[in-house]
Design a protein around this motif. Structure first.
Motif, PDB file in Angstrom:
ATOM      1  N   THR A 196       2.620  14.431   0.147  1.00 24.66           N
ATOM      2  CA  THR A 196       2.179  13.080   0.498  1.00 24.66           C
ATOM      3  C   THR A 196       2.383  12.154  -0.697  1.00 24.66           C
ATOM      4  OG1 THR A 196      -0.097  13.635  -0.119  1.00 24.66           O
ATOM      5  CG2 THR A 196       0.479  13.826   2.203  1.00 24.66           C
ATOM      6  N   GLU A 211       1.904   8.719   7.150  1.00 24.29           N
ATOM      7  CA  GLU A 211       1.545   9.441   5.924  1.00 24.29           C
ATOM      8  C   GLU A 211       2.182  10.826   5.858  1.00 24.29           C
ATOM      9  OE1 GLU A 211      -2.718   9.438   5.737  1.00 24.29           O
ATOM     10  OE2 GLU A 211      -2.803   7.350   5.086  1.00 24.29           O
ATOM     11  N   VAL A 230       5.475   5.814   6.059  1.00 26.62           N
ATOM     12  CA  VAL A 230       4.218   5.398   5.445  1.00 26.62           C
ATOM     13  C   VAL A 230       3.082   5.342   6.454  1.00 26.62           C
ATOM     14  CG1 VAL A 230       3.044   3.482   4.287  1.00 26.62           C
ATOM     15  CG2 VAL A 230       5.335   4.177   3.549  1.00 26.62           C
ATOM     16  N   PRO A 276       1.585   4.319  -1.352  1.00 26.95           N
ATOM     17  CA  PRO A 276       2.704   3.994  -0.461  1.00 26.95           C
ATOM     18  C   PRO A 276       3.326   2.623  -0.714  1.00 26.95           C
ATOM     19  CG  PRO A 276       0.627   3.708   0.688  1.00 26.95           C
ATOM     20  CD  PRO A 276       0.294   4.312  -0.642  1.00 26.95           C
TER      21      PRO A 276
END
Length: 217
Positions: free
Chosen positions: A124, A19, A16, A128
């Motif tokens: 991506t 990314e 996270v 998150p």
């Protein structure tokens, strides 16, 4: 999060704070996703374990297309060893899983050109926070040392698999060493439920690591 076990394991590999999916967590992920699917199929009663092998049961296939594809890979008559089921089609599983997640709005897939030559898909995660929460639940299954029987089977499976394939977005090398006994307890509980599958994943993984394996982004 409402995802299947293979989808959750895909997301579990996401780092996270950077990314992205780091290269080290792509190695063996194909096998990881296959093993996750085989786990679901076994626990749901669609496969039968016979010794160190497995056979497909005569029942309706699962509604999830990826799980159904893996289910059909298992012979209906002659039992087949776990290792080939985990390993042989590992390079094909990244795309359907990430496309399922993209269709659900969980990830975004962008085509990028690297070094001006190679075009790759960059995946991506759009939000998150659920991934962080998932990673914490899986970590808690190990770091807090609960009774393995008290850990939900999905989280136990993810913890065991993440340790076997050395997913650094979940556990560091130091954490795996320090909590070795907890991991062994969880692994033994998993082996009781799905005999032989974890060993097949463990045996398959080094071949991907040796060649820098990983078929995703």
């Amino acid at each position: 999060m409402g995802q299947s076990l293979p989808q959750s394991l895909f997301l579990l590999c996401y780092t996270v704070d950077k990314e992205k999916f780091e290269l080290t967590n792509l190695q063996g992920r194909g096998q990881l996703l296959r093993a996750a699917a085989l786990t679901v199929l076994t626990l749901d009663g669609l496969l039968s374990v016979e010794g160190k092998k497995v056979v497909r049961l005569p029942t309706k296939p699962p509604s999830d297309p990826f799980l159904a594809e893996v289910w059909r890979d298992v012979p209906a008559e002659k039992p087949k060893g776990w290792l080939s089921l985990v390993h042989n089609k590992a390079h094909t599983v990244e795309k359907p899983i990430r496309e399922q997640l993209a269709a659900a709005g969980v990830v975004t897939i962008r085509r990028e050109r690297r070094l001006g030559l190679v075009t790759v898909d960059r995946v991506t995660v759009n939000d998150p926070r659920p991934v962080l929460a998932l990673q914490e639940r899986v970590r808690d299954a190990v770091l807090r040392g609960p009774d393995p029987a008290a850990v939900p089977m999905e989280e136990l499976s993810m913890a065991v698999f993440a340790a076997e394939v050395e997913v650094t977005s979940v556990f560091s090398c130091k954490e795996r060493r320090e909590h070795e006994q907890a991991l062994k307890g969880l692994a033994a509980h998993f082996d009781d439920a799905v005999p032989g599958l974890r060993k097949a994943l463990r045996d398959s993984y080094p071949s991907s690591r040796a060649v820098g394996g990983g078929w995703g982004t």
